[in-house]
Scaffold this active site. Structure first.
Site, mmCIF file in Angstrom:
data_model
loop_
_atom_site.group_PDB
_atom_site.id
_atom_site.type_symbol
_atom_site.label_atom_id
_atom_site.label_comp_id
_atom_site.label_asym_id
_atom_site.label_seq_id
_atom_site.Cartn_x
_atom_site.Cartn_y
_atom_site.Cartn_z
ATOM 1 N N HIS A 1 -6.366 -7.432 0.419
ATOM 2 C CA HIS A 1 -6.319 -5.819 -0.266
ATOM 3 C C HIS A 1 -6.338 -5.480 -1.299
ATOM 4 O O HIS A 1 -4.601 -6.059 -1.600
ATOM 5 C CB HIS A 1 -5.917 -4.986 0.859
ATOM 6 C CG HIS A 1 -6.767 -5.290 2.201
ATOM 7 N ND1 HIS A 1 -5.840 -6.021 3.462
ATOM 8 C CD2 HIS A 1 -8.249 -4.797 2.696
ATOM 9 C CE1 HIS A 1 -7.591 -5.654 4.403
ATOM 10 N NE2 HIS A 1 -7.624 -5.093 3.769
ATOM 11 N N HIS B 1 0.828 -0.995 -0.509
ATOM 12 C CA HIS B 1 0.093 0.044 0.115
ATOM 13 C C HIS B 1 0.929 1.403 0.055
ATOM 14 O O HIS B 1 0.651 2.411 0.188
ATOM 15 C CB HIS B 1 -0.585 -0.045 1.237
ATOM 16 C CG HIS B 1 -1.894 -1.054 1.649
ATOM 17 N ND1 HIS B 1 -2.682 -1.353 0.410
ATOM 18 C CD2 HIS B 1 -2.006 -2.131 2.102
ATOM 19 C CE1 HIS B 1 -3.612 -2.549 0.370
ATOM 20 N NE2 HIS B 1 -3.229 -2.654 1.711
ATOM 21 N N ASP C 1 -2.580 -10.726 -1.067
ATOM 22 C CA ASP C 1 -3.430 -10.127 -0.008
ATOM 23 C C ASP C 1 -4.735 -9.711 -0.308
ATOM 24 O O ASP C 1 -4.862 -9.457 -1.570
ATOM 25 C CB ASP C 1 -3.007 -8.879 0.275
ATOM 26 C CG ASP C 1 -2.554 -8.333 2.022
ATOM 27 O OD1 ASP C 1 -1.815 -8.130 2.413
ATOM 28 O OD2 ASP C 1 -3.659 -7.759 1.912
#
Length: 248
Positions: free
Chosen positions: A137, A98, A135
């Protein structure tokens, strides 16, 4: 198979799930003596600067997180370099997928995958790469940094059905011909973690899929730890992936 690790990753460096006490211990305990452990070293400043803006790097420094984040990125570089010749895994934290060029969120600071692949590419060791990010996300930071590079193919499975999820990974890999495959290995989509979808054996299957495609195309492959927050199952899930990846 070699694991890149450092005792610094046991430190609770922030109040967030990725930095929780006991998280790394749970993984190391499950791995036991089955793998060779190598010491992670900090990434060089030039490698971090290749992926992130000066403003973002300064912000990480202000938070007091530069040393641990740089060591995680350095461990990723080591795993990627080893991965050209043998499977390797960066057992590091903070995670990274991220972290974009100018910002980050989701417990990430520097994008470990981007830093590692950009180092190999800059050194002329690879011409192209694939990234499997399983993952829970979406790996928005990796897409931000590498998505428009022209030499990286990124796949974030999004199916809500377990069988379709694995079929999607298999299909993507079948069409992939690159010099190296990186796995952004987040385990928070496990049925006993936040996502509630995958079984432990599914991580073995995905590791095995990557290994088989790498063998078919003479590619390297490696993994980097991302998410995964249920300490009771996390180590078992990591071990399953590594057993699938292992070429021993």
């Amino acid at each position: 198979m070699k694991i890149i690790f450092h005792n610094d990753f046991y430190a609770v460096y922030a109040f967030e799930p990725a930095a929780d006490a006991g998280r790394m211990e749970a993984i190391v305990q499950c791995l036991g003596d089955n793998f060779e452990m190598l010491q992670a070293v900090e990434a060089e400043a030039k490698d971090i600067e290749a992926a992130h803006s000066a403003g973002h790097i300064a912000q990480v420094r202000r938070q007091g997180l530069y040393p641990i984040a740089a060591r995680a990125a350095g461990g990723a570089i080591q795993a990627a370099a080893l991965g050209l010749d043998e499977p390797a895994f960066a057992l590091v934290r903070p995670p990274g997928h991220h972290a974009s060029r100018d910002d980050s969120w989701g417990f990430c600071y520097f994008n470990n995958m981007a830093v590692a692949l950009m180092r190999l590419w800059a050194d002329g060791r690879i011409k192209n790469a694939g990234v499997l990010d399983f993952d829970l996300h979406y790996g928005d930071g990796t897409v931000n940094i590498l998505g428009n590079s022209g030499w990286v193919n990124i796949y974030n499975p999004s199916e809500s059905d377990r069988a379709a999820y694995l079929a999607g990974v298999e299909s993507w890999l079948r069409g992939l011909t690159v010099d190296i495959i990186g796995i952004s290995a987040g385990f928070d989509n496990h049925k006993k973690d936040w996502g509630g979808l995958l079984a432990t054996e599914d991580y073995f299957s995905m590791g095995q899929m990557v290994k088989e495609r790498a063998r078919q195309t003479n590619a390297g492959y490696f993994g980097i730890l991302e998410g995964g927050y249920n300490h009771n199952v996390l180590g078992h899930n990591v071990l399953a992936l590594l057993k699938g990846m292992d070429d021993g």
